[in-house]
Design a protein around this motif. Structure first.
Motif, PDB file in Angstrom:
ATOM      1  N   TYR A   1      -0.543   0.155  -7.310  1.00  0.00           N
ATOM      2  CA  TYR A   1      -1.828   0.762  -6.229  1.00  0.00           C
ATOM      3  C   TYR A   1      -1.157   1.203  -5.679  1.00  0.00           C
ATOM      4  CZ  TYR A   1      -4.595  -1.576  -9.591  1.00  0.00           C
ATOM      5  OH  TYR A   1      -5.284  -2.104 -10.632  1.00  0.00           O
ATOM      6  N   VAL A   2      -1.587   1.985  -4.773  1.00  0.00           N
ATOM      7  CA  VAL A   2      -1.563   3.020  -3.974  1.00  0.00           C
ATOM      8  C   VAL A   2      -2.187   1.921  -2.420  1.00  0.00           C
ATOM      9  CG1 VAL A   2      -1.219   5.020  -2.492  1.00  0.00           C
ATOM     10  CG2 VAL A   2      -1.089   5.114  -4.694  1.00  0.00           C
ATOM     11  N   THR A   3      -1.355   1.206  -1.842  1.00  0.00           N
ATOM     12  CA  THR A   3      -1.952   0.762  -0.907  1.00  0.00           C
ATOM     13  C   THR A   3      -1.771   1.414   0.588  1.00  0.00           C
ATOM     14  OG1 THR A   3       0.091  -0.459  -0.188  1.00  0.00           O
ATOM     15  CG2 THR A   3      -1.122  -1.879  -1.409  1.00  0.00           C
ATOM     16  N   LEU A   4      -0.611   2.520   0.809  1.00  0.00           N
ATOM     17  CA  LEU A   4      -0.953   3.505   2.128  1.00  0.00           C
ATOM     18  C   LEU A   4      -0.362   4.841   1.893  1.00  0.00           C
ATOM     19  CD1 LEU A   4       0.232   1.488   5.719  1.00  0.00           C
ATOM     20  CD2 LEU A   4       1.640   3.910   4.951  1.00  0.00           C
TER      21      LEU A   4
ATOM     22  N   GLU B   1       7.244  -4.019  -3.779  1.00  0.00           N
ATOM     23  CA  GLU B   1       6.393  -3.432  -3.266  1.00  0.00           C
ATOM     24  C   GLU B   1       7.707  -1.991  -2.636  1.00  0.00           C
ATOM     25  OE1 GLU B   1       4.639  -2.454   1.661  1.00  0.00           O
ATOM     26  OE2 GLU B   1       4.918  -4.357   0.895  1.00  0.00           O
TER      27      GLU B   1
ATOM     28  N   PHE C   1       3.259   3.635   0.360  1.00  0.00           N
ATOM     29  CA  PHE C   1       3.794   2.197   0.405  1.00  0.00           C
ATOM     30  C   PHE C   1       2.836   2.322  -1.097  1.00  0.00           C
ATOM     31  CE2 PHE C   1       3.851   0.661   4.460  1.00  0.00           C
ATOM     32  CZ  PHE C   1       4.715   0.829   4.563  1.00  0.00           C
ATOM     33  N   LEU C   2       3.416   1.474  -1.982  1.00  0.00           N
ATOM     34  CA  LEU C   2       3.336   1.268  -3.335  1.00  0.00           C
ATOM     35  C   LEU C   2       3.479   0.090  -3.399  1.00  0.00           C
ATOM     36  CD1 LEU C   2       3.724   3.658  -6.597  1.00  0.00           C
ATOM     37  CD2 LEU C   2       2.483   3.748  -4.997  1.00  0.00           C
ATOM     38  N   ASN C   3       2.116  -1.156  -4.318  1.00  0.00           N
ATOM     39  CA  ASN C   3       2.356  -2.246  -3.899  1.00  0.00           C
ATOM     40  C   ASN C   3       2.410  -3.021  -5.779  1.00  0.00           C
ATOM     41  OD1 ASN C   3       1.939  -5.234  -4.964  1.00  0.00           O
ATOM     42  ND2 ASN C   3       0.909  -5.484  -3.464  1.00  0.00           N
ATOM     43  N   HIS C   4       3.688  -3.085  -6.501  1.00  0.00           N
ATOM     44  CA  HIS C   4       3.493  -3.735  -7.855  1.00  0.00           C
ATOM     45  C   HIS C   4       2.853  -4.461  -8.694  1.00  0.00           C
ATOM     46  CE1 HIS C   4       5.476   0.380  -7.383  1.00  0.00           C
ATOM     47  NE2 HIS C   4       6.527  -0.335  -6.754  1.00  0.00           N
TER      48      HIS C   4
ATOM     49  N   VAL D   1      -5.339   6.024  -1.438  1.00  0.00           N
ATOM     50  CA  VAL D   1      -4.841   5.013  -1.274  1.00  0.00           C
ATOM     51  C   VAL D   1      -5.813   4.309  -2.184  1.00  0.00           C
ATOM     52  CG1 VAL D   1      -5.141   2.328   0.377  1.00  0.00           C
ATOM     53  CG2 VAL D   1      -4.035   5.254   1.352  1.00  0.00           C
ATOM     54  N   GLY D   2      -5.735   3.114  -2.707  1.00  0.00           N
ATOM     55  CA  GLY D   2      -6.159   2.482  -4.482  1.00  0.00           C
ATOM     56  C   GLY D   2      -6.156   2.704  -5.419  1.00  0.00           C
TER      57      GLY D   2
ATOM     58  N   ARG E   1       8.575   1.670  -1.123  1.00  0.00           N
ATOM     59  CA  ARG E   1       7.834   2.926   0.507  1.00  0.00           C
ATOM     60  C   ARG E   1       8.499   4.440  -0.211  1.00  0.00           C
ATOM     61  NH1 ARG E   1       7.477  -1.536   5.292  1.00  0.00           N
ATOM     62  NH2 ARG E   1       6.202  -3.091   4.261  1.00  0.00           N
TER      63      ARG E   1
END
Ligand SMILES: [Zn+2]
Length: 322
Positions: free
Chosen positions: A215-218, A238, A230-233, A251-252, A240
């Protein structure tokens, strides 16, 4: 009626037989007939089969031959099943980091249920039935094992998809690959700082791809990072992507590995167009090179490792991630 000549009366007279004598003679006749009859019966019975018995024996021989064919088929089935069990234990379970099923579990059977084979008196049929019951039990265990493997594979697939196991830029677009990770002399600040990522020099506007599902967090301007994503996997991972010229995500948004997320630029603390790429595991920076071996041919990866000076750039290449 029979007659006899009487010399005294010079006449033929009828022979008179007393009932007792007649009965005695009749008994003798029937007795000897019976004896001869039984004798012949015993003789024929030992020398020749009765027709019914002969048919039964022929049927019995045919049944035995058919039973042998059935039993052979069951043995073949058992051998084939053993191959599947072996592949399960030493291939699938090894890949998925699972222990092989103990033999005792495979042969344990369903338990509790009364077995049909115990009710059969005929030993050959009982033997085959026992074998087929064993096969059925092993199949049930194998079916449960396959269901377990499928579930494990699904969760492992998600875990694998979360690993940043891909270069974020097409290898052909890379003009320079700078594998410095760790302490380095900063090109702008001109002092020794930790470099927590990998610099991939590529022409301005080169597409940047997500290295794993997440997910795109930033996705905004972030100081020295410039335009950064920033991607949270999940599973602690994570990534960047910094100094971008443009974004291609919001984002999201859920991103699949290999999906276009932005374009190379030189925003933030950057002297030329390049992508600064970071990988974090449980909030700790790790060297992205550790993952690229999945993406690069062994020869290229080895060449890449030779360019790294471990004294100046303390890379942690053999990082074990569970
Ligand atoms: Zn950098």
């Amino acid at each position: 009626m029979r007659f006899t000549y009487n010399e005294e009366s010079c006449r033929y007279e009828p022979i008179v037989v007393s009932p007792k004598k007649f009965f005695g003679q009749a008994m003798k006749f029937f007795g000897s007939s019976l004896l001869i009859g039984v004798g012949f019966l015993i003789y024929y019975n030992t020398r020749f089969d009765f027709v019914d018995e002969r048919i039964l024996k022929e049927e019995n021989t045919a049944l035995k031959t058919e039973w042998l064919a059935l039993n052979n088929q069951l043995n073949k089935t058992s051998t084939e099943l053993a191959k599947i069990e072996d592949t399960d234990d030493h291939n699938f379970r090894t890949i998925l980091e699972m222990e092989p099923l103990p033999q005792s579990m495979r042969e344990a059977g369903t338990g509790g249920r009364e077995k049909e084979s115990t009710k059969i008196n005929q030993p050959l049929i009982s033997k085959s039935l026992k074998l087929s019951e064993k096969i059925l039990n092993r199949l049930t265990v194998e079916q449960q094992s396959m269901e377990e493997l499928t579930k494990k594979l699904e969760s492992k697939s998600k875990e694998w998809a979360a690993r940043p196991a891909m270069q974020p830029i097409d290898n052909r677009d890379l003009t320079r690959f700078n594998p410095i990770f760790g302490l380095r002399l900063h090109p702008i600040y001109n002092d020794w700082r930790n470099h927590n990522g990998l610099d991939l020099t590529a022409p301005y506007g080169t597409p940047v791809y997500a290295s794993a599902d997440g997910y795109v967090t930033l996705a905004r301007f972030g100081g020295g990072y410039g335009n950064v994503i920033f991607l949270n996997h999940g599973y602690g991972f994570e990534t960047r992507y910094a100094h971008l010229s443009r974004y291609n995500c919001t984002v999201g948004q859920f991103i699949k590995r290999g999906e276009l997320i932005g374009y190379v630029g030189s925003t933030g603390t950057s002297t030329n167009a390049h992508l600064h790429y970071e990988v974090l595991y449980h909030n700790q920076f790790i060297n992205p090179i550790s993952f690229l071996y999945r993406d690069l041919p062994q020869e290229e990866y080895d060449k890449l490792l030779k360019t790294v000076n471990p004294e100046v750039n303390p890379v942690r290449l053999n990082l074990e991630i569970k």
